[in-house]
Design a protein around this motif. Structure first.
Motif, mmCIF file in Angstrom:
data_model
loop_
_atom_site.group_PDB
_atom_site.id
_atom_site.type_symbol
_atom_site.label_atom_id
_atom_site.label_comp_id
_atom_site.label_asym_id
_atom_site.label_seq_id
_atom_site.Cartn_x
_atom_site.Cartn_y
_atom_site.Cartn_z
ATOM 1 N N LEU A 260 0.653 -1.247 0.175
ATOM 2 C CA LEU A 260 -0.088 0.110 -0.114
ATOM 3 C C LEU A 260 0.817 1.214 -0.131
ATOM 4 O O LEU A 260 0.639 2.348 -0.375
ATOM 5 C CB LEU A 260 -0.929 -0.025 1.236
ATOM 6 N N THR A 262 3.373 1.922 -1.691
ATOM 7 C CA THR A 262 3.930 2.225 -3.085
ATOM 8 C C THR A 262 3.052 3.332 -3.645
ATOM 9 O O THR A 262 3.297 3.908 -4.752
ATOM 10 C CB THR A 262 4.041 0.892 -3.934
ATOM 11 N N HIS A 263 1.702 3.640 -3.434
ATOM 12 C CA HIS A 263 0.966 4.488 -3.794
ATOM 13 C C HIS A 263 1.289 5.652 -3.170
ATOM 14 O O HIS A 263 1.357 6.098 -2.027
ATOM 15 C CB HIS A 263 -0.620 4.172 -3.396
ATOM 16 N N ARG A 264 1.568 6.570 -3.976
ATOM 17 C CA ARG A 264 2.349 7.897 -3.450
ATOM 18 C C ARG A 264 1.322 8.806 -2.682
ATOM 19 O O ARG A 264 1.638 9.147 -1.533
ATOM 20 C CB ARG A 264 2.479 8.723 -4.785
ATOM 21 N N THR A 384 -7.226 7.305 -1.982
ATOM 22 C CA THR A 384 -6.177 6.763 -3.139
ATOM 23 C C THR A 384 -6.246 5.237 -3.552
ATOM 24 O O THR A 384 -5.805 4.889 -4.185
ATOM 25 C CB THR A 384 -4.769 7.152 -2.650
ATOM 26 N N LEU A 385 -6.798 4.548 -2.425
ATOM 27 C CA LEU A 385 -6.880 3.015 -2.558
ATOM 28 C C LEU A 385 -8.063 2.438 -3.308
ATOM 29 O O LEU A 385 -8.976 2.976 -3.183
ATOM 30 C CB LEU A 385 -6.713 2.415 -1.163
ATOM 31 N N ASP A 497 -4.236 12.211 -8.229
ATOM 32 C CA ASP A 497 -3.611 11.117 -7.285
ATOM 33 C C ASP A 497 -3.937 9.786 -7.863
ATOM 34 O O ASP A 497 -3.101 8.946 -8.028
ATOM 35 C CB ASP A 497 -4.628 11.229 -6.016
ATOM 36 N N ASP A 498 -5.174 9.836 -8.555
ATOM 37 C CA ASP A 498 -5.336 8.634 -9.285
ATOM 38 C C ASP A 498 -4.348 8.276 -10.658
ATOM 39 O O ASP A 498 -3.779 7.326 -10.667
ATOM 40 C CB ASP A 498 -6.729 8.534 -10.082
ATOM 41 N N ASP A 501 -0.983 7.076 -8.943
ATOM 42 C CA ASP A 501 -1.036 5.853 -8.550
ATOM 43 C C ASP A 501 -1.240 4.802 -9.606
ATOM 44 O O ASP A 501 -0.980 3.597 -9.475
ATOM 45 C CB ASP A 501 -2.185 5.690 -7.354
ATOM 46 N N ASP A 504 1.511 2.119 -10.422
ATOM 47 C CA ASP A 504 1.590 1.227 -9.317
ATOM 48 C C ASP A 504 0.757 0.214 -9.385
ATOM 49 O O ASP A 504 0.816 -1.073 -9.325
ATOM 50 C CB ASP A 504 1.651 2.057 -8.049
ATOM 51 N N MET A 505 -0.774 0.675 -9.574
ATOM 52 C CA MET A 505 -1.774 -0.356 -9.437
ATOM 53 C C MET A 505 -1.606 -1.220 -10.776
ATOM 54 O O MET A 505 -2.040 -2.627 -10.753
ATOM 55 C CB MET A 505 -3.108 0.362 -9.545
ATOM 56 N N GLU A 508 0.854 -3.901 -10.163
ATOM 57 C CA GLU A 508 0.399 -4.879 -9.425
ATOM 58 C C GLU A 508 -0.383 -5.715 -9.863
ATOM 59 O O GLU A 508 -0.487 -6.969 -9.739
ATOM 60 C CB GLU A 508 -0.438 -4.234 -8.047
#
Length: 514
Positions: A260, A262-264, A384-385, A497-498, A501, A504-505, A508
């Motif tokens: 988690l 890794t999400h700036r 952000t998640l 933000d999206d 991230d 990274d997403m 993953e």
């Protein structure tokens, strides 16, 4: 979700959760106002006072994640009732304790109960409320926890003025009992058997690593930073926490999901929230002795005099969401941290002759800075998640916040103790008496009264105010660092933000397919 299919008792069930969170909320702050009285009655040193505060926070932080998983597997209502029962038992032990060790043990037991209650109180809401009611329910539970913070010092102060210090523990008993009864009769049982299993090794590494780190920091001012025991404790903490991180990174379904970070947006909002808690808990630890011992207010008066900060928090809670919506998360969090830094730096200018008016001013500004930085940072971190990782992200965020609080009490309390001891003038006192006076400002006042030394009393007050100024200066620097990090690295808007991230997403998801 169709509201016709929802449990008709859901709002009564929410009342059960409110009672539980209210109890935990004011217990977070009720001890701060009692510490000077307990130090005098039990002969507690500054280090022992730190442990009385930190035993609760360390256990709370270490067990929050596994506690949430236990509720998912074995039933959230069952674990809520169990947690409140443990909290009630710890409160009884604390009320009847006759020495410092028993109080510390009681606080640790209460931390176990609080760790069970806090994550589960929020995790049951999605099963009780539909999407249209859930935000309101979450807001009510969160408000109950926040309302407990200003109530703690006021209730604690009133109790100390009328009863013995054990009453600040005993007041939890009827509140916890009401919460248990409400959970039994009003709360439906829910569980999630598909949740990850509790990793006992990871839990043990978290508890021992954090506990060893706090022990080393608290003991350092007494033994010296170069003392072999202190160095061994700090080295062991590094090894244990490193082992925890390595284990969780290799786990297929980690209890502490490090990916988690890794999400700036999540990472830097979490850093901001953690540093805010570092500043706030350290401040709440050093302020009551100043109000009681130096300014001479009683316990209830001390609690009331903390209200300007709570007033600032309440103002910020109403205006911060609008500010974040208009100016973006980065600007709001950064501005809040700058205000917090200004308040701490202003407070560091406190002198022995400043009086309460000056303190009330920087306390109110502190509350504003706290509200404008912490609330948007937490909201933005979770925002952000992906939805399927919101629960694990919430657990990690709350855990790191508690870690920040524990280290704040340990590090800033130790800095205060060392500065006070070095500054205190004990000329002419026997060695043993001088050592006792150097343990805390409360102990120095006790020695001054017994020996009739007006010079020692003046020196103790001056040394404590100087030490508090040093602590607030460090708090201000920490807030400035957090503000610079937020301004440099936080995404400015949700879309940004999206976008930040998304790589990274995507990575993953690609890893998962492989």
């Amino acid at each position: 979700m169709d509201t016709s299919t929802l449990d008709p008792r859901r709002w009564w069930a929410l009342g059960a959760l409110v009672a539980s969170m209210l109890t935990l909320g004011f217990d977070m702050t009720i001890l701060n106002v009692a510490l000077p009285t307990m130090a005098a009655d039990l002969g507690a040193t500054t280090g022992q006072q730190q442990w009385m505060a930190d035993a609760y926070v360390v256990v709370f932080a270490a067990l929050m994640l596994p506690a949430g998983l236990l509720g998912d597997r074995f039933g959230r209502r069952l674990m809520l009732i169990t947690g409140l029962g443990i909290f009630l038992a710890g409160s009884l032990v604390g009320a009847l304790a006759g020495d410092v060790s028993a109080v510390i043990a009681a606080r640790a037991v209460m931390g176990v109960g609080a760790a069970l209650v806090t994550p589960l109180a929020l995790s049951v809401l999605p099963s009780l409320f539909g999407a249209d009611e859930r935000a309101k329910a979450v807001g009510i539970v969160s408000a109950a926890s926040a309302l407990g913070l200003p109530l703690g010092p006021i209730i604690g102060g009133w109790l100390l003025n009328h009863f013995w210090w054990g009453s600040v523990f005993l007041v939890n008993v009827p509140m916890a009992a009401v919460g248990i009864a409400a959970c039994v009769f009003l709360l439906p049982e829910t569980r999630d058997p598909a949740s990850p299993k509790v990793d006992t090794v990871a839990t043990a590494l978290t508890a021992t690593g954090l506990g060893t780190l706090v022990y080393g920091i608290i003991e350092a001012p007494v033994r010296g930073w170069a003392d072999p025991l202190v160095l061994a404790a700090l080295a062991a903490a590094v090894v244990l926490i490193t082992a925890l991180v390595l284990r969780e990174r290799r786990a297929e379904r980690p209890m502490l999901d490090m990916t988690l970070l890794t999400h700036r947006g999540f990472l830097f909002n979490t850093i901001a929230a953690t540093l805010v808690m570092f500043v706030l808990t350290g401040l709440l630890f050093v302020l009551p002795p100043y109000l009681q011992a130096v300014l001479g207010h009683d316990a209830f008066g001390t609690g009331v005099r903390l209200l300007p900060m709570m007033g600032g928090i309440l103002v910020a809670s109403r205006t911060a969401p609008q500010a974040a919506a208009r100016f973006g998360g980065r600007a709001t969090v950064s501005a809040g941290l700058v205000v917090l830094a200004f308040a701490a730096l202003l407070g560091s200018r406190t002198t022995i002759d400043s009086g309460y008016g000056f303190t009330a001013l920087w306390l109110a500004i502190t509350g504003l800075g706290f509200g404008f930085s912490l609330m948007p940072a937490m909201s933005n971190a979770l925002g952000t998640l992906p939805r399927d990782r919101a629960a694990s992200g919430s657990g990690l965020l709350m855990t790191l916040r508690q870690v920040g609080g524990a280290i704040g009490i340990a590090l800033l309390g130790s800095l205060l103790a060392a500065t006070f001891r070095d500054r205190l003038d004990v000329t002419g006192l026997p060695a043993r008496v001088a050592d006792t006076a150097g343990e805390s400002v409360v102990a120095a006042h006790t020695v001054a009264k017994k020996t009739g030394s007006a010079d020692l009393l003046t020196s103790a007050n001056s040394a404590y105010v100087h030490g508090m100024g040093v602590v607030l200066l460090v708090c201000g620097i920490a807030a400035i660092v957090a503000a610079l990090l937020a301004a440099a690295f936080l995404p400015g808007t949700r879309k940004a933000d999206d976008a930040a991230d998304a790589p990274d997403m995507a990575a993953e998801q690609a890893d998962a397919r492989q």
